[in-house]
Design a protein around this motif. Sequence first.
Motif, PDB file in Angstrom:
ATOM      1  N   TYR A 288     -14.189  16.541   5.014  1.00  0.00           N
ATOM      2  CA  TYR A 288     -13.654  15.217   4.698  1.00  0.00           C
ATOM      3  C   TYR A 288     -13.304  15.167   3.217  1.00  0.00           C
ATOM      4  O   TYR A 288     -14.175  15.286   2.361  1.00  0.00           O
ATOM      5  N   ILE A 289     -12.031  14.981   2.897  1.00  0.00           N
ATOM      6  CA  ILE A 289     -11.554  15.114   1.523  1.00  0.00           C
ATOM      7  C   ILE A 289     -12.060  14.017   0.601  1.00  0.00           C
ATOM      8  O   ILE A 289     -12.214  14.221  -0.603  1.00  0.00           O
ATOM      9  N   ASP A 290     -12.323  12.831   1.143  1.00  0.00           N
ATOM     10  CA  ASP A 290     -12.816  11.725   0.323  1.00  0.00           C
ATOM     11  C   ASP A 290     -14.302  11.434   0.582  1.00  0.00           C
ATOM     12  O   ASP A 290     -14.757  10.277   0.498  1.00  0.00           O
ATOM     13  N   ALA A 291     -15.048  12.466   0.876  1.00  0.00           N
ATOM     14  CA  ALA A 291     -16.486  12.306   1.109  1.00  0.00           C
ATOM     15  C   ALA A 291     -17.139  11.662  -0.109  1.00  0.00           C
ATOM     16  O   ALA A 291     -16.787  11.966  -1.259  1.00  0.00           O
ATOM     17  N   GLU A 292     -18.072  10.765   0.144  1.00  0.00           N
ATOM     18  CA  GLU A 292     -18.717  10.039  -0.952  1.00  0.00           C
ATOM     19  C   GLU A 292     -20.171  10.480  -1.141  1.00  0.00           C
ATOM     20  O   GLU A 292     -20.927  10.612  -0.176  1.00  0.00           O
ATOM     21  N   SER A 293     -20.532  10.686  -2.392  1.00  0.00           N
ATOM     22  CA  SER A 293     -21.925  10.993  -2.742  1.00  0.00           C
ATOM     23  C   SER A 293     -22.737   9.712  -2.614  1.00  0.00           C
ATOM     24  O   SER A 293     -22.183   8.644  -2.329  1.00  0.00           O
ATOM     25  N   PRO A 294     -24.044   9.759  -2.827  1.00  0.00           N
ATOM     26  CA  PRO A 294     -24.848   8.537  -2.729  1.00  0.00           C
ATOM     27  C   PRO A 294     -24.356   7.392  -3.607  1.00  0.00           C
ATOM     28  O   PRO A 294     -24.571   6.221  -3.294  1.00  0.00           O
ATOM     29  N   ASN A 295     -23.678   7.705  -4.717  1.00  0.00           N
ATOM     30  CA  ASN A 295     -23.145   6.623  -5.562  1.00  0.00           C
ATOM     31  C   ASN A 295     -21.629   6.451  -5.433  1.00  0.00           C
ATOM     32  O   ASN A 295     -20.989   5.800  -6.257  1.00  0.00           O
ATOM     33  N   GLY A 296     -21.068   7.055  -4.377  1.00  0.00           N
ATOM     34  CA  GLY A 296     -19.648   6.850  -4.083  1.00  0.00           C
ATOM     35  C   GLY A 296     -18.693   7.787  -4.786  1.00  0.00           C
ATOM     36  O   GLY A 296     -17.468   7.588  -4.730  1.00  0.00           O
ATOM     37  N   THR A 297     -19.191   8.823  -5.446  1.00  0.00           N
ATOM     38  CA  THR A 297     -18.327   9.774  -6.144  1.00  0.00           C
ATOM     39  C   THR A 297     -17.664  10.726  -5.147  1.00  0.00           C
ATOM     40  O   THR A 297     -18.321  11.216  -4.224  1.00  0.00           O
ATOM     41  N   THR A 298     -16.382  10.998  -5.331  1.00  0.00           N
ATOM     42  CA  THR A 298     -15.619  11.850  -4.418  1.00  0.00           C
ATOM     43  C   THR A 298     -15.398  13.246  -5.015  1.00  0.00           C
ATOM     44  O   THR A 298     -15.560  13.438  -6.233  1.00  0.00           O
ATOM     45  N   PRO A 299     -14.990  14.205  -4.201  1.00  0.00           N
ATOM     46  CA  PRO A 299     -14.693  15.544  -4.715  1.00  0.00           C
ATOM     47  C   PRO A 299     -13.610  15.530  -5.796  1.00  0.00           C
ATOM     48  O   PRO A 299     -13.696  16.298  -6.763  1.00  0.00           O
ATOM     49  N   LEU A 300     -12.600  14.657  -5.656  1.00  0.00           N
ATOM     50  CA  LEU A 300     -11.541  14.588  -6.661  1.00  0.00           C
ATOM     51  C   LEU A 300     -12.107  14.175  -8.020  1.00  0.00           C
ATOM     52  O   LEU A 300     -11.700  14.699  -9.061  1.00  0.00           O
ATOM     53  N   MET A 301     -13.015  13.240  -8.024  1.00  0.00           N
ATOM     54  CA  MET A 301     -13.643  12.806  -9.283  1.00  0.00           C
ATOM     55  C   MET A 301     -14.381  13.964  -9.945  1.00  0.00           C
ATOM     56  O   MET A 301     -14.309  14.150 -11.174  1.00  0.00           O
ATOM     57  N   MET A 302     -15.097  14.763  -9.133  1.00  0.00           N
ATOM     58  CA  MET A 302     -15.842  15.899  -9.671  1.00  0.00           C
ATOM     59  C   MET A 302     -14.898  16.975 -10.207  1.00  0.00           C
ATOM     60  O   MET A 302     -15.159  17.571 -11.262  1.00  0.00           O
TER      61      MET A 302
ATOM     62  N   TYR B 243     -15.234  18.076 -14.007  1.00  0.00           N
ATOM     63  CA  TYR B 243     -15.946  19.341 -14.169  1.00  0.00           C
ATOM     64  C   TYR B 243     -15.176  20.563 -13.673  1.00  0.00           C
ATOM     65  O   TYR B 243     -15.485  21.687 -14.087  1.00  0.00           O
ATOM     66  N   GLY B 244     -14.227  20.363 -12.789  1.00  0.00           N
ATOM     67  CA  GLY B 244     -13.550  21.485 -12.138  1.00  0.00           C
ATOM     68  C   GLY B 244     -12.402  22.059 -12.947  1.00  0.00           C
ATOM     69  O   GLY B 244     -12.494  22.237 -14.156  1.00  0.00           O
ATOM     70  N   SER B 245     -11.330  22.342 -12.246  1.00  0.00           N
ATOM     71  CA  SER B 245     -10.159  22.924 -12.892  1.00  0.00           C
ATOM     72  C   SER B 245      -8.926  22.099 -12.561  1.00  0.00           C
ATOM     73  O   SER B 245      -8.928  21.285 -11.624  1.00  0.00           O
ATOM     74  N   ALA B 246      -7.859  22.315 -13.340  1.00  0.00           N
ATOM     75  CA  ALA B 246      -6.603  21.591 -13.107  1.00  0.00           C
ATOM     76  C   ALA B 246      -6.046  21.943 -11.725  1.00  0.00           C
ATOM     77  O   ALA B 246      -5.535  21.071 -11.009  1.00  0.00           O
ATOM     78  N   LYS B 247      -6.182  23.221 -11.342  1.00  0.00           N
ATOM     79  CA  LYS B 247      -5.658  23.649 -10.040  1.00  0.00           C
ATOM     80  C   LYS B 247      -6.433  22.997  -8.892  1.00  0.00           C
ATOM     81  O   LYS B 247      -5.837  22.622  -7.874  1.00  0.00           O
ATOM     82  N   ALA B 248      -7.742  22.872  -9.063  1.00  0.00           N
ATOM     83  CA  ALA B 248      -8.553  22.221  -8.030  1.00  0.00           C
ATOM     84  C   ALA B 248      -8.175  20.749  -7.907  1.00  0.00           C
ATOM     85  O   ALA B 248      -8.065  20.218  -6.790  1.00  0.00           O
ATOM     86  N   THR B 249      -7.943  20.095  -9.043  1.00  0.00           N
ATOM     87  CA  THR B 249      -7.537  18.683  -9.037  1.00  0.00           C
ATOM     88  C   THR B 249      -6.178  18.524  -8.359  1.00  0.00           C
ATOM     89  O   THR B 249      -5.989  17.633  -7.524  1.00  0.00           O
ATOM     90  N   GLN B 250      -5.255  19.424  -8.690  1.00  0.00           N
ATOM     91  CA  GLN B 250      -3.909  19.374  -8.122  1.00  0.00           C
ATOM     92  C   GLN B 250      -3.957  19.585  -6.602  1.00  0.00           C
ATOM     93  O   GLN B 250      -3.285  18.877  -5.844  1.00  0.00           O
ATOM     94  N   LEU B 251      -4.750  20.543  -6.151  1.00  0.00           N
ATOM     95  CA  LEU B 251      -4.842  20.841  -4.721  1.00  0.00           C
ATOM     96  C   LEU B 251      -5.388  19.646  -3.942  1.00  0.00           C
ATOM     97  O   LEU B 251      -4.840  19.287  -2.889  1.00  0.00           O
ATOM     98  N   LEU B 252      -6.416  19.028  -4.441  1.00  0.00           N
ATOM     99  CA  LEU B 252      -6.993  17.880  -3.754  1.00  0.00           C
ATOM    100  C   LEU B 252      -6.005  16.716  -3.664  1.00  0.00           C
ATOM    101  O   LEU B 252      -5.918  16.036  -2.632  1.00  0.00           O
ATOM    102  N   ILE B 253      -5.252  16.522  -4.720  1.00  0.00           N
ATOM    103  CA  ILE B 253      -4.232  15.448  -4.700  1.00  0.00           C
ATOM    104  C   ILE B 253      -3.144  15.776  -3.684  1.00  0.00           C
ATOM    105  O   ILE B 253      -2.709  14.922  -2.903  1.00  0.00           O
ATOM    106  N   GLU B 254      -2.697  17.024  -3.680  1.00  0.00           N
ATOM    107  CA  GLU B 254      -1.656  17.446  -2.732  1.00  0.00           C
ATOM    108  C   GLU B 254      -2.137  17.346  -1.287  1.00  0.00           C
ATOM    109  O   GLU B 254      -1.331  17.087  -0.380  1.00  0.00           O
ATOM    110  N   GLU B 255      -3.415  17.533  -1.086  1.00  0.00           N
ATOM    111  CA  GLU B 255      -3.978  17.468   0.267  1.00  0.00           C
ATOM    112  C   GLU B 255      -4.297  16.039   0.697  1.00  0.00           C
ATOM    113  O   GLU B 255      -4.789  15.829   1.801  1.00  0.00           O
ATOM    114  N   GLY B 256      -4.043  15.075  -0.188  1.00  0.00           N
ATOM    115  CA  GLY B 256      -4.179  13.671   0.203  1.00  0.00           C
ATOM    116  C   GLY B 256      -5.414  12.943  -0.281  1.00  0.00           C
ATOM    117  O   GLY B 256      -5.776  11.891   0.269  1.00  0.00           O
ATOM    118  N   ALA B 257      -6.088  13.464  -1.310  1.00  0.00           N
ATOM    119  CA  ALA B 257      -7.273  12.775  -1.837  1.00  0.00           C
ATOM    120  C   ALA B 257      -6.864  11.409  -2.396  1.00  0.00           C
ATOM    121  O   ALA B 257      -5.799  11.254  -2.995  1.00  0.00           O
TER     122      ALA B 257
END
Length: 268
Positions: free
Chosen positions: A196-210, A214-228
């Motif tokens: 699930y691309i918009d999975a929420e942590s206990p405080n509502g944080t999503t993978p895109l936010m992380m 903390y991640g990389s530009a490519k990881a951020t770009q991929l998640l956006i392209e995949e519909g985050a």
Amino acid sequence: SASGRLAQWLRKRRSQKRRKPLKRSALKSPSAITRKGAWNRPQNKRRFYVFSQLRLTWFFIGFSLFSVFSFAGSYEDFFIALQNDQVKVVSSLLSRGFDPNTVNLKAEPALLNALNVGALSSAELLIRHPRINVNVRNAHGETALMLACLKGHVSLAKLLISRQADINHPGWTPLHYAATGGHVELIQILLEESAYIDAESPNGTTPLMMAARYGSAKATQLLIEEGADLQTKNQLGLSALDFAKQGNRPDALEIISKALDKLSSGKK
């Protein structure tokens, strides 16, 4: 004759004399107790029963002590071998019946311990073991797949998925961890496995936010392209754009800003 009959009678009487009673010392041994006649005496039966029970009790005590000391030695050997990634030693102990799900003195399961110390060969051995619980968690609620995704161990992550490791579950997920590590290949693998691309942590944080912080530009770009979802906010009211700002990530900030502009223009 009368004298002959008298002599025959005396010989018969001598042969019928009672047998001497067993000595008390002899009755203390099982062999004496089980002699014909002696066994039927109640006191001898009780002695034999008590002796048998004592012997059985000492046997079990000895066996238990042997098992405890054997396990203690195996326990230490197992985790020392795990720390040093000594696959042959780990394999030998597992083949002798050592439980692959055993926790160390810090209550950390063996598989998670192997991943944390970088014992990758031992970790693979444990994952392939038929009795391993791949979804066991540590004190922080982390699974082996989450750690593999955070550290970028693609082959181990694939192996865990093939062994039915959980991809979607409440709270922090493997996708959060892959995004935090900025591992594009792992993000792609998880999404292909229906993470699930918009999975929420206990405080509502999503993978895109992380990924943005903390991640990389490519990881951020991929998640956006995949519909985050770009506009989702966590319980602190922070969006992915805010995470990029707080993390001082100009590359992620630019990618998210462009995506938001495109989203706004599309709505118009």
